[in-house]
Structure formats: C-alpha cells, structure tokens
Design a protein around this motif. Structure first.
Motif, mmCIF file in Angstrom:
data_model
loop_
_atom_site.group_PDB
_atom_site.id
_atom_site.type_symbol
_atom_site.label_atom_id
_atom_site.label_comp_id
_atom_site.label_asym_id
_atom_site.label_seq_id
_atom_site.Cartn_x
_atom_site.Cartn_y
_atom_site.Cartn_z
ATOM 1 N N PRO A 1 7.668 -4.740 1.391
ATOM 2 C CA PRO A 1 6.227 -4.998 1.276
ATOM 3 C C PRO A 1 5.493 -4.456 2.493
ATOM 4 O O PRO A 1 6.101 -4.248 3.544
ATOM 5 N N THR A 2 4.191 -4.249 2.346
ATOM 6 C CA THR A 2 3.359 -3.907 3.500
ATOM 7 C C THR A 2 3.121 -5.164 4.326
ATOM 8 O O THR A 2 3.174 -5.136 5.551
ATOM 9 N N ALA A 3 2.853 -6.278 3.644
ATOM 10 C CA ALA A 3 2.680 -7.577 4.315
ATOM 11 C C ALA A 3 3.071 -8.673 3.335
ATOM 12 O O ALA A 3 3.234 -8.434 2.140
ATOM 13 N N GLN B 1 0.861 -1.189 0.000
ATOM 14 C CA GLN B 1 0.000 0.000 0.000
ATOM 15 C C GLN B 1 0.891 1.230 0.000
ATOM 16 O O GLN B 1 1.943 1.223 0.626
ATOM 17 N N PHE B 2 0.456 2.235 -0.702
ATOM 18 C CA PHE B 2 1.123 3.536 -0.629
ATOM 19 C C PHE B 2 0.140 4.527 -0.014
ATOM 20 O O PHE B 2 -1.046 4.516 -0.346
ATOM 21 N N ALA B 3 0.652 5.359 0.862
ATOM 22 C CA ALA B 3 -0.203 6.400 1.447
ATOM 23 C C ALA B 3 -0.207 7.593 0.498
ATOM 24 O O ALA B 3 0.845 8.121 0.150
ATOM 25 N N GLY B 4 -1.381 7.979 0.042
ATOM 26 C CA GLY B 4 -1.497 9.139 -0.841
ATOM 27 C C GLY B 4 -2.314 10.230 -0.167
ATOM 28 O O GLY B 4 -2.917 9.986 0.885
ATOM 29 N N ALA B 5 -2.337 11.419 -0.787
ATOM 30 C CA ALA B 5 -3.087 12.546 -0.211
ATOM 31 C C ALA B 5 -4.569 12.184 -0.093
ATOM 32 O O ALA B 5 -5.250 12.571 0.856
ATOM 33 N N ALA B 6 -5.061 11.413 -1.068
ATOM 34 C CA ALA B 6 -6.491 11.072 -1.087
ATOM 35 C C ALA B 6 -6.768 9.749 -0.373
ATOM 36 O O ALA B 6 -7.840 9.177 -0.531
ATOM 37 N N GLY B 7 -5.798 9.248 0.381
ATOM 38 C CA GLY B 7 -6.000 7.985 1.097
ATOM 39 C C GLY B 7 -4.985 6.936 0.665
ATOM 40 O O GLY B 7 -4.042 7.244 -0.064
ATOM 41 N N THR B 8 -5.234 5.704 1.091
ATOM 42 C CA THR B 8 -4.285 4.626 0.814
ATOM 43 C C THR B 8 -4.530 4.040 -0.572
ATOM 44 O O THR B 8 -5.684 3.856 -0.968
ATOM 45 N N ILE B 9 -3.435 3.757 -1.280
ATOM 46 C CA ILE B 9 -3.564 3.074 -2.573
ATOM 47 C C ILE B 9 -3.102 1.635 -2.374
ATOM 48 O O ILE B 9 -1.974 1.395 -1.924
ATOM 49 N N GLY C 1 1.466 -1.886 -10.982
ATOM 50 C CA GLY C 1 2.326 -2.273 -9.862
ATOM 51 C C GLY C 1 3.479 -3.194 -10.225
ATOM 52 O O GLY C 1 4.112 -3.780 -9.351
ATOM 53 N N LYS C 2 3.786 -3.298 -11.526
ATOM 54 C CA LYS C 2 4.841 -4.215 -11.977
ATOM 55 C C LYS C 2 6.205 -3.834 -11.397
ATOM 56 O O LYS C 2 6.934 -4.674 -10.870
ATOM 57 N N SER C 3 6.557 -2.552 -11.532
ATOM 58 C CA SER C 3 7.856 -2.116 -10.999
ATOM 59 C C SER C 3 7.886 -2.255 -9.484
ATOM 60 O O SER C 3 8.890 -2.687 -8.910
ATOM 61 N N THR C 4 6.776 -1.909 -8.848
ATOM 62 C CA THR C 4 6.686 -2.030 -7.386
ATOM 63 C C THR C 4 6.986 -3.467 -6.965
ATOM 64 O O THR C 4 7.776 -3.711 -6.048
ATOM 65 N N LEU C 5 6.374 -4.426 -7.659
ATOM 66 C CA LEU C 5 6.583 -5.841 -7.326
ATOM 67 C C LEU C 5 8.042 -6.241 -7.547
ATOM 68 O O LEU C 5 8.662 -6.899 -6.702
#
Ligand SMILES: Nc1ncnc2c1ncn2[C@@H]1O[C@H](COP(=O)(O)OP(=O)(O)OP(=O)(O)O)[C@@H](O)[C@H]1O
Ligand SMILES: [Mg+2]
Length: 229
Positions: free
Chosen positions: A62-64, A15-23, A48-52
């Motif tokens: 990772p978050t979890a 998850q990424f924390a964004g201004a409009a909430g969690t992504i 989310g390919k690069s993120t992975l």
C-alpha cells in the motif's frame, strides 16, 4: 471496528505514478473480518479490486494504511518473513488458474508445500483429500492441458487451500467458466472456505456469484461501500 477481527484493513490507500501524474486507486479502504467470514467485492473495471486484493494478499504494497492479519502486520516484516507469511497465510485463486503445465494435478496442489516443514506424507494425504473433496480423485496424474476449465479451477482452489491459509483470496475465479460450471466452482469456494474457517474475499463481475455471499461490498471512488442485503 472490533478488536477481535482476524483481518483488519484500515485507511488503506494506493497511488500509482503515471505519465500524466499520480493515479489515486484506493483512497481509504477499511475492512474487518473474522475467521469463517466470506465477503465479495464488485465494482467497475479499473476501480481497483485486483489492486486491493493483491495488497491484502501481500503481493503488492500500500501507499499508506495498515493490514493486520491475526496480529501480524505483514508490511512490517522483512522480505523472508513476509514471503513465509504469504506462503502460510494466504491462498490465491486467479481467473487464469496459473497451474504449471508440466506438473500433474497432485503435484500442482503440492507446490505451495515445498517451502514448508510439514511431513511429505501428511501434505500428500491432505492434497488427496482436498482433490477428493472437489471431485478430482480420478484426475491425480492428469496434466492441466488434459482438464476442463472447471476442473483446472478446482485444482487451483485445492492449491490455494493446501497450506490451510487464514486468507483465501479469489480474483474473478469463475470469469472464464460457463454458467453451470461457474456455479459449481462458486459453491466449492464458499463451502470449503467455511469448512476450513478461512476468511474468503472474492472479487467478481458476476452478479450471480456475488448474490451468494453473505457480505457484499462495492469498490467505488477508491473506497469499500457495504451493499445492503
Ligand atoms: N502496476 C500498475 N501501475 C500503474 N497503474 C496500475 C498498476 N496496476 C493497476 N493500475 C491501475 O489501477 C487501476 C485499478 O486497476 P485494477 O487492476 O485494480 O482494477 P480492477 O478493478 O481489478 O479492474 P478489472 O475489473 O478490469 O479487473 C487501473 O486504472 C489500472 O490502470
Ligand atoms: Mg481486476
């Protein structure tokens, strides 16, 4: 999932924390691979390919969920051991080669060995062999600016392989190349990963490159879905 896997990714979320909430970018990724396997990941931009890939390569956390590489759980290591793990076990190939402009071809390939303990003459001879393998034996003292795009990517590939990593991770490795050059870089990526028994995970938007992989996944709604061959 087999216990004999050399890479096991389980229940990975990010998850990424964004201004409009969690992504929620990754919502539960599972993947198992053995040495010598090659897998490709496609999916829309922003899926989310690069993120992975960065999490598997221990460049992001990772978050979890868990990543296990041949019995090592890199996110449980302290910072020094984690950096050592990354240096020894992970090779990255980026879309933009990320070579150091002031260093020669040979020096660029040797950079990941600077932190290691292997003898300088051994690693230099390995670098020369790798550069010969990708057809750059006559470019050893060139600087990146004196190379073509395809040649730069081949140097980046040698640099990723110099420490004989278990994991070879490539994020859009042919994204900046013309079709013919992309094809030859793709061939080298697949061939050398197999020769070295690395586990290759490649992210791409190129359907031509993706079609050449024995195992294909699509990242959809934060999960990896196996694409039927
Ligand atoms: N550090 C960050 N902070 C906040 N959001 C991020 C961060 N990194 C990535 N994201 C978001 O996560 C999502 C996935 O990004 P990612 O770069 O993994 O996509 P991608 O599938 O590689 O896309 P592309 O094909 O365009 O390279 C995007 O919506 C992006 O905005
Ligand atoms: Mg990306």
């Amino acid at each position: 999932m087999s216990d004999a896997a050399d890479l096991r990714v389980s229940g990975l979320t990010k998850q990424f924390a964004g201004a409009a909430g969690t992504i929620d970018v990754l919502t539960g990724v599972d993947l198992a691979m053995r040495r010598g396997d090659a897998a490709v990941i496609t999916g829309p931009s922003g899926s989310g390919k690069s993120t992975l890939l960065y999490i598997i390569g221990v460049l992001d956390e990772p978050t979890a969920g868990e990543v296990n590489v041949a019995g090592t759980i890199p996110f449980r290591l302290g910072p020094i051991d984690q950096a050592k793990f990354r240096n020894e076990s992970v090779g990255f190939v980026f879309q933009d080669h990320h070579l150091l402009p002031q260093c020669t071809v040979l020096e660029n390939v040797l950079i990941p060995t600077l932190a290691g303990t292997k003898r300088t003459s051994d690693v230099e001879s390995r670098a020369r062999k790798l550069l010969e393998r990708v057809g750059l034996q006559n470019r050893l003292t060139h600087r990146p600016a004196q190379l073509s795009g395809g040649e730069r990517q081949r140097v980046g590939l040698c640099r990723a392989l110099i420490n004989e990593p278990l994991l070879l991770l490539a994020d859009e490795p042919t994204g900046n190349l013309d079709q013919k050059t992309a094809e030859s870089v793709g061939t080298l990526l697949l061939e050398i990963a197999a020769e070295q028994q690395a586990m290759l995970i490649c992210v791409t938007h190129s359907l031509d490159l993706a079609a050449r992989f024995p195992r294909r996944y699509e990242l959809t709604a934060g999960k990896l879905i196996l694409v039927d061959s």
